[in-house]
Scaffold this motif. Sequence first.
Motif, PDB file in Angstrom:
ATOM      1  N   UNK A  97      25.242 -36.154  42.793  1.00 25.66           N
ATOM      2  CA  UNK A  97      24.913 -36.910  41.514  1.00 25.66           C
ATOM      3  C   UNK A  97      25.899 -36.429  40.254  1.00 25.66           C
ATOM      4  N   UNK A  98      25.617 -37.023  39.162  1.00 24.88           N
ATOM      5  CA  UNK A  98      26.259 -36.616  38.066  1.00 24.88           C
ATOM      6  C   UNK A  98      26.154 -35.200  37.790  1.00 24.88           C
ATOM      7  N   UNK A  99      24.953 -34.574  37.962  1.00 23.08           N
ATOM      8  CA  UNK A  99      24.886 -33.196  37.820  1.00 23.08           C
ATOM      9  C   UNK A  99      25.682 -32.347  38.581  1.00 23.08           C
ATOM     10  N   UNK A 100      25.902 -32.815  39.920  1.00 16.22           N
ATOM     11  CA  UNK A 100      26.720 -32.096  40.990  1.00 16.22           C
ATOM     12  C   UNK A 100      28.139 -32.050  40.356  1.00 16.22           C
ATOM     13  N   UNK A 101      28.600 -33.242  39.990  1.00 19.58           N
ATOM     14  CA  UNK A 101      30.100 -33.223  39.397  1.00 19.58           C
ATOM     15  C   UNK A 101      30.164 -32.557  37.986  1.00 19.58           C
ATOM     16  N   UNK A 102      29.192 -32.482  37.530  1.00 25.71           N
ATOM     17  CA  UNK A 102      29.247 -31.825  36.019  1.00 25.71           C
ATOM     18  C   UNK A 102      29.234 -30.379  36.150  1.00 25.71           C
ATOM     19  N   UNK A 103      28.713 -29.894  36.982  1.00 25.42           N
ATOM     20  CA  UNK A 103      28.424 -28.178  37.342  1.00 25.42           C
ATOM     21  C   UNK A 103      29.916 -27.981  38.086  1.00 25.42           C
ATOM     22  N   UNK A 104      30.561 -28.694  38.913  1.00 27.49           N
ATOM     23  CA  UNK A 104      31.816 -28.765  39.372  1.00 27.49           C
ATOM     24  C   UNK A 104      32.947 -28.676  38.256  1.00 27.49           C
TER      25      UNK A 104
END
Length: 478
Positions: A97-104
């Motif tokens: 999700x968006x959180x996944x990509x934000x973390x990366x």
Amino acid sequence: MQISPVLVKPGGVQSKFSEERMVGKLSTRLLNICVVSFCKARQLDKAESVIIDAVRLGIRPNVVTYNELIVGYCRLSSFESAYSLLQRMREARINPDVVTYNSLISGAARNCLLSKSLDLFEEMLQRGMAPDIWSFNTLMHCFFELGRPEEANQVFRDIILHGLSPCPATFNIMINGLCKNGYTSNALMLFRNLQRHGFVPELITYNILINGLCKVGRLGAARRMLKELSASGYLPNAITYTTVMKCCFRSRRFQQGLEILQEMRHKGYTFDGFADCTVVGALIKGGRIKEATNYMDQMMRNGIKHDLASYNTLMNLYCKVGKLEDAYQLLDEIEEGGLECDEYTHTILIDGLCKAGNIEGAQQHMKHMNVLGLKSHLVASNCVVDGLCKAGQIDNALKMFESMEMRDSFTYSSLVHNLCKARRYHCASKLLLGCINSGMKILRSAQWAVIDGLQYSGFQKEARKLKSKIRLAQMVQC
């Protein structure tokens, strides 16, 4: 006869399934808590083990599980390891999700992989995910770090166009980025404009602006901002005051710097020995040794516990006043206190030895640094080269210069100046051209020392040729 509970309670089967589903959710939540706890404890192997055990027991990880694991890998291992978790998510049929990509994206930026952050943002868009405010914040930070403020400003506009509400972190990133990229006036205008629209700045916002103003030498504006901060109800911290003090001392306004420290003390703001060390260091650089000595004595009387920074400051003071024996005694005291000397500590001693004319002792200490594994000691090497020159050992200085793996503009400028003092203008000319042709900047005073030296020594033609070569090299670099 025993009656089945399912027969006596309508909807019992459905209740049983709901109960199992609730237990499954609780189990996954407990799994995620365990993963977060192990990651915070810097134990990634145990976080991985608990996921394996959970799967074995029939508890399925969800996107939150992997998001927490990605954050852990970004901070404790490597970005590549964190990015590889995307493949594991696909294999487990879990959609990022968006959180996944934000973390990366944030992890890539933290590891200085700024271009990768931009690629991940594009990948997120291609997957049809709508970026949130933190996606844009991180992207904006990346553009500023890459020296592309125009694109960062466009991202700031895109936040409004996407109907998102900027948060205080958004404005802080924008103001900080403008200051770091040389647009301090624009940062100040943005700050005032935001205030007119109801933005209430935080302490960190004021600190960012004060630091930016100090970096460009706008001491008056920085002090006005400090007064505004105090009037706003916030308590300036040690960072705020130390930033302004450094600016005062850098501008050689020692009295104003000392007044800032007194104001800090008078208002009862908490601060540590770092502020005092800043004062002493500035006084030493300004040649005000007596005041620095008195200030250091006062620090010790106040019972401020020494850290490595204060030890280095005290050692620098001892070296400046020629108390090398006291400086060496501090080495033992540092080790007894459980601290480890850094490169700067040893460089102070080497510089002190050179200033005292003990070049041999300085060279021996350089070898000691190599034994300790402190090999990136460019400043220490510069001190020895300059010391050799001042001791009349120009040829030895040139030999050491040739053996140095790293050199900076100070190395060249110092050696060129010293060659000119020894009237070795042709050698200085050759060294000067080598420096300029390599793309390294050298002090203008060093350039003119060579040209003037050639002219006054009767080498008018060589002086003209050198001028032409310097101009040509500078034109090529432009």
